[in-house]
Design an enzyme around this catalytic site. Structure first.
Site, short mmCIF file in Angstrom:
data_model
loop_
_atom_site.label_atom_id
_atom_site.label_comp_id
_atom_site.label_asym_id
_atom_site.label_seq_id
_atom_site.Cartn_x
_atom_site.Cartn_y
_atom_site.Cartn_z
N ASN A 127 12.93 -2.72 -2.29
CA ASN A 127 12.64 -3.62 -1.20
C ASN A 127 11.94 -4.82 -1.49
O ASN A 127 10.77 -4.69 -1.70
CB ASN A 127 11.76 -2.66 -0.17
N LYS A 183 11.12 -7.55 0.34
CA LYS A 183 10.25 -8.05 1.08
C LYS A 183 10.53 -9.30 1.25
O LYS A 183 11.71 -9.75 1.02
CB LYS A 183 8.77 -7.72 0.99
N HIS A 228 9.54 -0.31 8.76
CA HIS A 228 8.82 -0.28 7.60
C HIS A 228 7.47 -0.71 8.18
O HIS A 228 7.08 -1.24 9.50
CB HIS A 228 9.13 -1.75 6.85
N GLU A 230 5.05 -2.67 7.44
CA GLU A 230 4.66 -4.01 7.67
C GLU A 230 5.43 -4.52 9.06
O GLU A 230 4.84 -5.52 9.75
CB GLU A 230 5.16 -4.93 6.43
N GLU A 246 6.43 6.38 3.67
CA GLU A 246 5.43 5.53 2.82
C GLU A 246 4.15 5.22 3.40
O GLU A 246 3.69 4.66 4.54
CB GLU A 246 6.15 3.99 3.17
N GLY A 287 1.39 -1.28 -1.72
CA GLY A 287 0.93 -2.58 -2.49
C GLY A 287 -0.28 -2.59 -2.75
O GLY A 287 -0.94 -3.77 -3.14
N SER A 314 3.49 1.92 -4.01
CA SER A 314 3.09 1.89 -5.47
C SER A 314 3.57 2.87 -6.60
O SER A 314 3.10 3.33 -7.46
CB SER A 314 1.42 2.22 -5.65
P1 13P Z 1 4.84 -1.17 -3.09
O1 13P Z 1 5.81 -0.31 -4.15
O2 13P Z 1 4.73 -2.44 -3.51
O3 13P Z 1 3.56 -0.31 -2.87
O4 13P Z 1 5.58 -1.33 -1.74
C1 13P Z 1 6.05 -0.17 -1.16
C2 13P Z 1 7.05 -0.62 0.04
O5 13P Z 1 6.65 -0.82 1.05
C3 13P Z 1 8.52 -0.26 -0.08
O6 13P Z 1 9.04 -0.45 1.16
#
Ligand code: 13P
Length: 249
Positions: free
Chosen positions: A9, A11, A94, A96, A166, A172, A212
């Site tokens: 992903n 983003k 997601h 976010e 997640e 992140g 992560s």
């Molecule tokens: P990270 O791997 O940067 O922690 O992000 C995970 C994520 O949100 C994938 O959709």
């Protein structure tokens, strides 16, 4: 059918040239694997990514879509628009999108239904926040996220659903759920689906872990019996890291 999947992903990262360069490097270095490998660049680069990967086994997927067919929804993208450029899978829910764009379980249920109505595959994300885990509410939060958005679906819909656990506190942050925490939640999710639907559906759904995931921890996380792969954020932006994670599966 339950599949091994590694999905990147991206983003809101990588412009057009950077997208092309990263896709070139990832496809050139992709090892032989029985796992499904997916990448999700931003909307503006999806069509060119599909064209670039025409002869590759890597699948291009979208990060979001709107539930409406078409119309006055400035800034939004419909399922038909994605299908029209060769995208068949969409990430929905997601954290976010939930946290920064106000996507509720009700909105997500509509989006899931809209995507499934177009025969798309949905990669549905869910996961608790740190406060939920600290107060020992992580199982009930996850259960209600799944129930509200997915449990009204027909049993037949589950063949078009991929789940991605997640935990928000691991996204992140560099802090990963331990392989045991991931396994525990994935097993709980499978049990919850078996209770709401049936054991076959629960056994067949792919459940990815995201938060992560890095080359250094991927193998251990993927070794857990109920973890069917990963949804990768930051590490998917570096070809060698993403490839190492694909190799780990
Ligand atoms: P990270 O791997 O940067 O922690 O992000 C995970 C994520 O949100 C994938 O959709």
């Amino acid at each position: 059918m339950r599949k091994k999947i590694v999905a990147g992903n991206w983003k809101m990262n990588k412009n057009m040239q950077e997208t092309e360069a990263l896709l070139s490097e990832v496809s050139a270095k992709l090892p032989d694997t029985s796992a499904t490998v997916m990448v999700s660049p931003t909307f503006v680069n999806l069509a060119s990514a599909v064209n670039q990967l025409e002869d590759s086994t890597i699948e291009v997927i979208a990060q979001n879509m709107h539930f409406a067919e078409s119309g006055a929804y400035t800034g939004e993208i419909s399922a038909d628009m994605l299908l029209n450029i060769g995208i068949n899978t969409v990430i929905l829910g997601h954290s976010e999108r939930r946290a920064y764009f106000g996507e509720t379980d009700e909105i997500l249920e509509k989006k899931v239904k809209a995507a499934l109505a177009k025969n798309m595959t949905v990669m549905f994300c869910f996961g608790e926040e740190l406060a939920d885990r600290k107060s020992d509410n992580h199982f009930s939060v996850v259960e209600s996220q799944l129930k509200n958005a997915l449990f009204g679906l027909d049993a037949s819909a589950w063949s078009s659903i991929i789940l991605a656990y997640e935990p928000v506190w691991a996204i992140g942050t560099g802090e990963t759920a331990s392989p045991e925490q991931a396994q525990e939640m994935h097993a709980f999710v499978r049990k919850t689906i078996a209770t709401a639907f049936d054991q076959t559906i629960a056994d067949n759904v792919s459940i990815l872990y995201g938060g992560s995931v890095k080359p250094s921890n991927a193998e251990e996380i993927f070794s857990k019996p109920d973890v069917d792969g990963g949804l990768i954020g930051g590490a998917a932006l570096v070809a060698d890291d993403f490839i190492a994670i694909v190799k780990a599966i």
